[in-house]
Design an enzyme around this catalytic site. Structure first.
Site, PDB file in Angstrom:
ATOM      1  N   GLU A 426      -5.370  -4.782  -2.794  1.00  0.00           N
ATOM      2  CA  GLU A 426      -4.023  -4.707  -3.366  1.00  0.00           C
ATOM      3  C   GLU A 426      -2.993  -4.986  -2.297  1.00  0.00           C
ATOM      4  O   GLU A 426      -1.956  -5.602  -2.548  1.00  0.00           O
ATOM      5  CB  GLU A 426      -3.778  -3.322  -3.988  1.00  0.00           C
ATOM      6  CG  GLU A 426      -2.441  -3.191  -4.725  1.00  0.00           C
ATOM      7  CD  GLU A 426      -1.251  -2.795  -3.852  1.00  0.00           C
ATOM      8  OE1 GLU A 426      -0.109  -2.866  -4.336  1.00  0.00           O
ATOM      9  OE2 GLU A 426      -1.441  -2.427  -2.680  1.00  0.00           O
ATOM     10  N   ASP A 455      -0.754   4.175  -7.743  1.00  0.00           N
ATOM     11  CA  ASP A 455      -1.000   3.610  -6.414  1.00  0.00           C
ATOM     12  C   ASP A 455      -0.933   4.756  -5.421  1.00  0.00           C
ATOM     13  O   ASP A 455      -1.908   5.479  -5.210  1.00  0.00           O
ATOM     14  CB  ASP A 455       0.048   2.513  -6.158  1.00  0.00           C
ATOM     15  CG  ASP A 455      -0.212   1.714  -4.897  1.00  0.00           C
ATOM     16  OD1 ASP A 455      -0.731   2.288  -3.926  1.00  0.00           O
ATOM     17  OD2 ASP A 455       0.099   0.515  -4.861  1.00  0.00           O
TER      18      ASP A 455
END
Ligand code: NAG
Ligand code: NAG
Ligand code: NAG
Ligand code: NAG
Ligand code: NAG
Length: 742
Positions: A426, A455
């Protein structure tokens, strides 16, 4: 010595949960009895009592799933979270490197132990690592003044995990090209467009210069792009103490949560999403078409992040104009813009290389609609130890997996399939999730109900969330069920609402952000697959972001000492998934989408006025389609209520749920946002000036900015065209919500 996590004494928090666990088991035995009785009754008088029976069984089913949802909350356990976070953050684990593969194995075996039948999804993608970095401060005559250290120092005082500075990757910007450049320095504040406008007013030119920008307001990829487009030869970006160590009487980590003066923020400067060499299609390991690097839209000038300590002598050697007031940071000195007289020499060698990355996915199959997916995702790769970013989220995901595993053992099954995903890479531009979405695009389009992203789950107090608006109500409702981890009284909702501005009715309701930005793994789900999405976290921002100091020790001291915030995220995230998985009618409220869209429509009208648009450029198509969208949302809401009250069979429910699920897809348009055509969603997209920021109707606003004050009819025709495009996707969404052919 390290504590053995499995031998740790059960906390009071977990003890209460275990008592409840017994209740669940008892409850399940009762359920089984009910089901048996139900079956006998059906056999006795199938047709006669069919209607009332199905109403009864539906009620029973709904009570039973409510019980399981309550049990999910009761199973909360902060020791599970602590144990997983400790393990995941023992070593730095940058994507594509062996330590990150080890975390994939760790997540795999955890999911396996909880019964989620995991598998890997691997891709070969272009990643980027530093090989050589040198930054020298030169006297105006070009002779060496100072070699900058470019090293983060171990602050000592704590167990930062597996080693100090030597264990982590050198500070760098992923996808910066290699280069060897020299130039006078210009200080450009945050490196935003408006900062360059000020410089122009001051008569300072950056062509051929090396810009020195401070981190803080916009995405670093945009800082570099702004510098490149104005002719700078390199960009150096530093963490000013005014932004990252704002209260100097408190000191720095480990004495406080602030960034140590040698701390550096790593990160990608690629402005795209996914593997740069396979834009729009999956970078399968075996066989994939790859475009040449030269056409991948990678940054064109080299750049490097540096610490406050390395930035200071550069700033001190600048002459030229005194910088505007707002440009002063935290150093007790006068900030000047330059240009020069000091120079920098910057030498950088990058290793852009194809590397393997590894997503891990696990699932619990739905019993009634196995082909409808509720997806929960979090990335796993980290720039350093990743205690906040992202493994607070990974620990929360595994805590959810552990609770779901126990519900399954107690007899629960979700109505729809729940998928848990641990994404890789990511940090390089949501690469792992994007490749996976691109590979599974058609099945996701047909079957994905929602994607719930986390996240950085926790970096401090205070709950924040973003969502596509049809999920607002569900999100808000769920926070009412979860206790506030900080105040110890009331719900997360209470404290979230109390921090939000007072609305029209004199009451404050929580502020839900929007997800047009490109700052995490929801981006491909929203932009490529049109899947309704949510993102949530505790803690607005944290100073040690992407530095050596994002470690377990920082988390334990400042982020979440008792892991109660982690537990709260798990509860909210997991309960949202349970509701979406088990409810009969999907809890989507398009009314709130319509309300939002009307606000954006008004903003377009204001922007047209402010930009002095010609009279024949008009928002009226938008107004018309907004009015039908409002009606479509009303009808879907009405039909949802009706079906919830009535005895409902699978097929009519499925038909309604498909309308609710698919309406978001209608916002995607093949042509995408002009200039950023990877982005297909015409309602939400990233701001052109700042990839982190969400913008509504981005294509329309871009066109208005472009045409503003202009008399060129082509530019205004472009504005009108973009207004028509948004109007059309709203009409398409309306038809889906109505569920009738024209
Ligand atoms: C440049 O940096 C590399 C490490 O990145 C180092 O080995 C080398 O000595 C440096 N060169 C100079 C001239 O400082
Ligand atoms: C800075 O920190 C000190 C010590 O914790 C505190 O007393 C002071 O109020 C803080 N200042 C600001 C502006 O927050
Ligand atoms: C580039 O990175 C790859 C993957 O880590 C590594 O195998 C290779 O040796 C590196 N090349 C250089 C020149 O550092
Ligand atoms: C879990 O919470 C309990 C209750 O607040 C606390 O006593 C315990 O220390 C916490 N456990 C961890 C690992 O932080
Ligand atoms: C507005 O009028 C001008 C001048 O007649 C024309 O060139 C332009 O195409 C018109 N624009 C739109 C959006 O109708």
């Amino acid at each position: 010595m390290e504590e053995d996590p499995s031998s740790s004494t059960t906390s009071p928090l977990c003890r209460i949960r275990q008592a409840r666990h017994k209740q669940i088991l008892r409850h399940c035995l009762l359920n089984a009895l009910f089901i048996l009785l139900g079956a006998i009754l059906i056999a006795l008088s199938a047709t006669l009592i069919d209607r009332s029976l199905s109403a009864w069984s539906r009620r029973r089913e709904s009570i039973s799933s409510q019980r399981f949802h309550a049990a999910f909350l009761d199973l909360a356990c902060n020791t599970t979270v602590d144990r997983h976070l400790r393990e995941l953050t023992r070593h730095p684990h940058v994507a594509g490197l062996p330590r990150d593969f080890a975390t994939a194995e760790y997540v795999f075996s955890a999911l396996q132990s909880y019964g989620l039948a995991p598998h890997f999804a691997d891709y070969s993608v272009l990643l980027s690592y530093p090989v050589e970095r040198n930054l020298s401060l030169l006297h105006p005559d070009g002779s060496l003044k100072l070699e900058l250290s470019l090293r983060e120092e171990d602050p000592g005082g704590g167990d930062g995990g597996g080693g100090g500075p030597a264990a982590v990757i050198s500070s760098y910007h992923a996808y910066s090209p290699s280069g060897d450049v020299q130039g006078e320095v210009v200080y450009v504040n945050y490196g935003r467009s408006e900062d360059y406008q000020e410089l122009e007013l001051l008569g300072v030119d950056v062509r051929g210069a090396i810009v020195l920008a401070r981190y803080g307001q916009i995405f670093r990829g945009d800082i570099v792009e702004n510098a490149a487009s104005r002719g700078a030869v390199a960009a150096i970006i530093f963490s000013d103490p005014g932004d990252y160590a704002a209260n100097q009487t408190q000191g720095y980590f480990p004495d406080s949560s602030w960034l140590t003066p040698t701390g550096v923020q790593r990160g990608t400067v690629f402005q795209g999403n996914g593997d740069p060499l396979t834009p729009g299609w999956p970078s399968s390991t075996a066989n994939a078409e790859r475009i040449p690097e030269s056409r991948a839209g990678l940054p064109t000038i080299p750049s490097l992040p540096i610490s406050a300590r390395d930035a200071r002598p550069i700033l001190e050697s600048l002459g030229g104009k005194v910088a505007p007031r707002g440009w002063r940071g935290g150093f007790a000195m006068e900030y000047r813009t330059g240009r020069g007289p000091a120079k920098l020499r910057f030498h950088y060698v990058a290793n852009q290389t194809l590397a393997s990355i590894r997503n891990v996915l696990g699932a619990i199959k739905g019993y009634e609609e196995p082909d409808r997916f509720i997806l929960l995702g979090n990335h796993r790769d980290a720039w350093t130890f990743g205690a906040v970013d992202p493994n607070s989220g990974t620990a929360a995901l595994l805590e959810i997996a552990s609770r779901l595993g126990r519900l399954v053992r107690a007899g629960w099954k979700p109505r729809r399939t729940i998928v848990l995903a641990s994404w890789d890479a990511e940090e390089f531009g949501s690469v792992g999730s994007t490749e996976w979405v691109e590979e599974n695009l058609d099945l996701l389009g047909a079957r994905a109900v929602a994607y719930l992203n986390v996240d950085c789950a926790v970096s401090g107090p205070g709950f924040f969330a973003g969502a596509t608006p049809q999920l607002d109500d569900l999100l808000v409702d769920v926070t009412k069920e979860v206790g506030d981890p900080d105040t110890g009284r009331g719900s997360v909702y209470d404290s979230w609402a109390s921090r939000s501005p007072i609305g029209g009715g004199g009451k404050s309701s929580p502020t839900v952000d929007r997800l047009g930005g490109t700052d995490s793994d929801f981006v491909a789900f929203l932009q490529r697959a049109g899947v309704p999405a949510v993102d949530m976290y505790f803690g607005k921002s944290y100073p040690v972001y992407h530095s050596l100091y994002d470690n377990y020790d920082w988390m334990k001291r400042y982020g979440d000492p008792l892991f109660h915030r982690h537990v709260a995220v798990s509860s909210i995230w997991g309960l949202m998934a349970l509701r979406l998985a088990d409810c009969l009618v999907l809890p989507f409220n398009y009314g709130s989408y319509a309300t939002q869209a009307q606000v954006y429509g008004n903003a377009v009208e204001d922007a047209l006025r402010a930009a002095k648009a010609p009279h024949n450029v008009t928002a009226s198509p938008l107004r018309t389609s907004l009015a039908s969208f409002v009606e479509g949302a009303k009808q879907a809401g009405h039909d949802s209520k009706k079906l919830e009250r009535e005895i409902s069979l699978l097929l009519p429910r499925r038909t309604l749920n498909d309308r609710l699920m698919l309406a978001e897809r209608a916002f995607l348009e093949e042509g995408g946002i002009p200039g950023r055509t990877w982005h297909k969603h015409l309602i939400y997209g990233p701001s052109k000036n700042n990839g982190y920021q969400s913008e509504a109707f981005p294509a329309v606003l871009d066109a208005i900015v472009e045409a503003s004050g202009s008399t060129n009819p082509d530019k205004w025709d472009a504005v009108q065209h973009q207004i028509w495009r948004v109007s059309r996707v709203l009409e398409r969404a309306t038809l889906v919500l109505r569920g009738e052919l024209t």
